[in-house]
Scaffold this motif. Structure first.
Motif: not given
Length: 822
Positions: A347, A415, A417, A421, A424, A428, A452-456
């Motif tokens: 991550v 990943t 983070l 938003k 993202i 991706n 892979v980008a994810e929101h945190c």
């Protein structure tokens, strides 16, 4: 030094003299690499090259020629189910005459989703450390463009086809950016070095070591001999021989053992003393997040926790200073700082503040949770501080990925983070061409990483948030990669290349002046560069707050993504330009989506078209019987429809391509077969002969003369049923369109607008589908939207002239045909 030089002299075939880009590539012996597709793989092919900035075209052309001469690629002249676009990456420095140098990156994103991956694990540092016990001498060998030294099997080459403005090509060697490359290369290198003592390999980095100079030199000689026999060449500028201390995979190896690279924890060691309660909370949040393995952590943090008590006056004294130093030391060493394992989930968290950016690399250890591997931070330059927030966040991720390159490059997937938003979908799935211009360049650099980008939520990103608010004044990292300032310089270089043609366009210069004269957009541009205030601004400016993540200022022009933001004074004029040719609402909206933007643009377009007198007058009063749909041909200009129409006493021949819907309207002096054939000959001379022509039963098309014409040209002439025009529905629709265009004051400008407007069902214009490029119209548009095809006539002319010149005055400096055409 003498021993080192002798060692180099023994391996001239493996370490050739000269700069890295001039080194000849080796070809490793063994079975060529095969690419295996999954059973559900869906072919992906682009029909036109991405537009390349005009100043970079000569550099791209030189690089294509260099890759041809080096036997890395080969031309493609046959149809291919797979075809990817290219993206040129500007290299540091310049070529001869100060011209830029580029590296061609192929966008294999679609192909990577369809490839079967090998199950081959990369080595870990845990496996390496025990083998280094007692070692006192070290060398690091770096392969020259390692992936390219593996030949690609002929049956797999068609999968790597890519398109450029100079034609289509395919790889003859294992390409960079393909998902299987790291594991395939690791397996081949392990086989190559099998049985040799004192050697460790991580992809293209080979570490040779020994307990003494004699043992080290013996091992090194065996490694080099094996590499030479296997056809592998090395990059001399990145090889370090006979060292007692050096960097390897983010660690320092020496006779004292393996140590943590200070660069991994420099961002933590540089944390400044908190000056208020808020900063103490940020520090404690970070420590509690990563400090689960610190013994007696509560006791260590007690002086800092005391500062949070309401009955405690702010006092920073010796206990607090000692606690801060103890915390920085404990966080920067084991057991908190873990050793990287490429087989564990990875991550990467990155964040940007208004003046800095920070990042942290973690790995998931199951029940133990996320454990940190390395940290980084950097202060934003004065130019970067004027970036829009989405650009800063994208910059932070790019910076972190490149600082942790040795860890994340080659991973199957990791990943990323971010607390932003809107970033993202940009990372991706969104097409690069639709991103803000600065983000486009960063996204190109990120293409080599499989994440892979994810929101945190921001409150959970305590480590990267703290580092971004206390960044290092001078960036630190692996000096074998990009130096500080390179990323900013490269992004600016890309922006300059894209915008280099903007100011030459009168319409864009007019937009820029109008934006400067518009008080609302002038204020929006100001807050975009300086940052949006937390409190509300003027009501007119507040309308743009929801769009702030896509706004940017590029060379003085305010843009929304890659679209120009139009000021109030120019809206009606731009609406007229969009609706040129009186195209329908759907097509008008597609034209607008590619070029311009303002709030409520779609609604304004609808109202404008509904108020257009010409469109209302020509609007059909009753719905006719639907036309029969025709299957789409396999390729452009394969099946054509033709018909004749009358307008204001004049006759016109209408020809339409069933694939692209590209229309041709030609005035006839008479409606005889001779005139129809003459006009068709002129069209066929431009676009080529079709395979099939569909017409009605008019005498012009059924005469013996026309039948002879069809036989000579080699196309099938299909005549529709009498009194049933629906059988040639495409031609009937084209006739209706032609009548609509001919009724307008300037029918030929209307025809241009129709050919350039995207088809609402396909998203591409008839011109793009037929010719592979956009047509320039009166609607203002950034130059990168256009593809500039290579001028084949000019290229052929240059070749012939140079060949004639060489024949007349031969030069001993030119020794090969390839050199004559570079």
């Amino acid at each position: 030094m003498a021993v080192q030089m002798r060692m180099v002299c023994r391996i001239d075939d493996v370490l050739p003299e000269g700069p890295a880009e001039e080194e000849p590539l080796g070809t490793m012996v063994g079975e060529p690499v095969r690419i295996h597709l999954r059973e559900d793989a869906q072919p992906y092919s682009v029909s036109s090259a991405r537009r390349i900035a005009l100043p970079l075209l000569p550099a791209v052309k030189r690089e294509v020629q260099r890759m041809l001469d080096s036997d890395i690629i080969e031309p493609v002249t046959t149809p291919s189910d797979w075809c990817a676009p290219i993206v040129p990456v500007v290299k540091k420095g310049s070529g001869d005459g100060g011209e830029p140098k580029v590296r061609l990156c192929i966008d294999f994103k679609k192909l990577n989703h369809a490839i079967k991956r090998e199950t081959y694990q990369l080595p870990t540092v845990d496996e390496l450390i025990p083998r280094l016990a007692g070692a006192k001498m070290f060398s690091v060998l770096d392969a020259s463009s390692g992936f390219w030294q593996l030949p690609l099997h002929k049956d797999s080459r068609h999968l790597t086809c890519f398109i450029t403005p100079f034609g289509r090509f395919r790889m003859k060697r294992l390409p960079f950016g393909i998902s299987i490359a790291p594991e395939v290369y690791q397996r081949r290198m392990n086989l190559l070095l099998e049985g040799i003592e004192g050697v460790a390999c991580y992809m293209d980095d080979v570490l040779v070591f020994g307990a003494s100079e004699e043992e080290h030199d013996k091992n090194l000689k065996q490694v080099l001999k094996r590499m030479k026999s296997e056809g592998l060449t090395l990059n001399q500028s990145k090889c370090h021989l006979r060292q007692k201390r050096l960097k390897y995979l983010g660690h320092i190896v020496s006779e004292d053992g393996v140590e943590v690279d200070p660069a991994k924890v420099a961002a933590i060691q540089a944390l400044k003393r908190p000056s208020n309660v808020k900063e103490v909370k940020q520090l404690l949040g970070m420590v509690n997040y990563v400090g689960r393995f610190i013994p007696q952590l509560a006791e260590t943090l007690r002086p800092l926790n005391d500062l949070l008590r309401r009955d405690h006056h702010w006092t920073w004294d010796v206990p607090q200073e000692q606690a801060l130093e103890a915390v920085k030391r404990l966080v920067s060493e084991a057991p908190v700082l873990a050793i990287f394992d490429p087989n564990l989930p990875t991550v990467l968290a990155a964040d940007a503040s208004s003046y800095g950016m920070g990042g942290a690399l973690f790995q998931d250890h199951g029940d133990a949770g996320l454990r940190p591997i390395a940290f980084c931070s950097r202060t934003l330059s004065s130019c970067e501080q004027h970036y829009a927030q989405i650009e800063k966040e994208c910059l932070a991720i790019t910076h972190a990925c490149e600082k942790f390159h040795r860890y994340v490059h080659g991973l199957r997937k990791f990943t990323v983070l971010t607390d932003h938003k809107p970033l993202i979908p940009l990372l991706n799935s969104k097409d690069i061409d639709l991103a803000p211009v600065r983000c486009q360049r960063m996204l190109l650099r990120l293409m080599r990483y499989g994440f892979v980008a994810e929101h945190c939520p921001g409150k959970q990103m305590v480590v990267s948030d703290l580092l971004s608010r206390q960044p290092l004044d001078v960036d630190s990292g692996d000096t074998r990669h990009e130096e500080p300032g390179d990323l900013e310089e490269e992004v600016q270089l890309y922006v300059d290349a894209v915008v280099s043609g903007v100011l030459e366009d009168a319409k864009l210069e007019e937009v820029k002046s109008a934006q400067e004269g518009d008080p609302v957009l002038r204020k929006v541009a100001e807050v975009t560069e300086k940052g949006w205030p937390a409190t509300a601004t003027e009501p007119e400016v507040e309308k743009f707050r929801s769009l702030q993540d896509s706004l940017s200022v590029v060379s003085g022009v305010l843009c929304y993504g890659s679209r120009i933001l139009i000021p109030e004074s120019m809206k009606r004029d731009v609406l007229k330009r969009i609706h040129a040719g009186h195209i329908g609402l759907n097509k008008s909206r597609q034209v607008a989506r590619e070029s311009v933007f303002w709030p409520r643009l779609s609604e304004d377009l609808k109202n404008f078209i509904e108020g257009c007198d010409f469109c209302q007058a020509q609007r059909p009063r009753q719905r006719s019987e639907p036309l029969i749909p025709t299957p789409l041909p396999e390729s452009p200009w394969r099946k054509l429809g033709a018909d004749i129409l009358e307008h204001k006493g004049k006759s016109y021949l209408v020809i339409v391509d069933y694939y692209s819907r590209y229309p041709e309207i030609l005035q006839l002096s008479s409606i005889t077969s001779e005139q129809v054939i003459l006009k068709m000959q002129s069209v066929f001379a431009r676009f080529g002969l079709p395979c099939e022509l569909v017409t009605d039963g008019g005498t012009q098309f059924t005469s013996a003369l026309f039948q002879e014409f069809s036989r000579e040209c080699g196309f099938v002439h299909t005549v529709t049923s009498p009194h049933f025009p629906q059988a040639n529905g495409e031609a009937e629709r084209a006739v209706r369109t032609a009548k609509h265009l001919l009724k307008q004051p300037d029918p030929w400008m209307a025809l241009l607008a129709y050919r350039a407007a995207p088809l609402h069902t396909l998203g591409l214009s008839p011109a793009e589908l037929l010719m592979g490029r956009k047509l320039r119209t009166t609607v203002p548009m950034l130059p990168q939207k256009f593809r500039r095809p290579d001028d084949e006539v000019r290229r052929a002319d240059e070749r012939l002239k140079m060949k004639d010149c060489l024949w007349r005055s031969p030069s001993p400096e030119i020794s090969s045909p390839a050199q004559r055409y570079v």
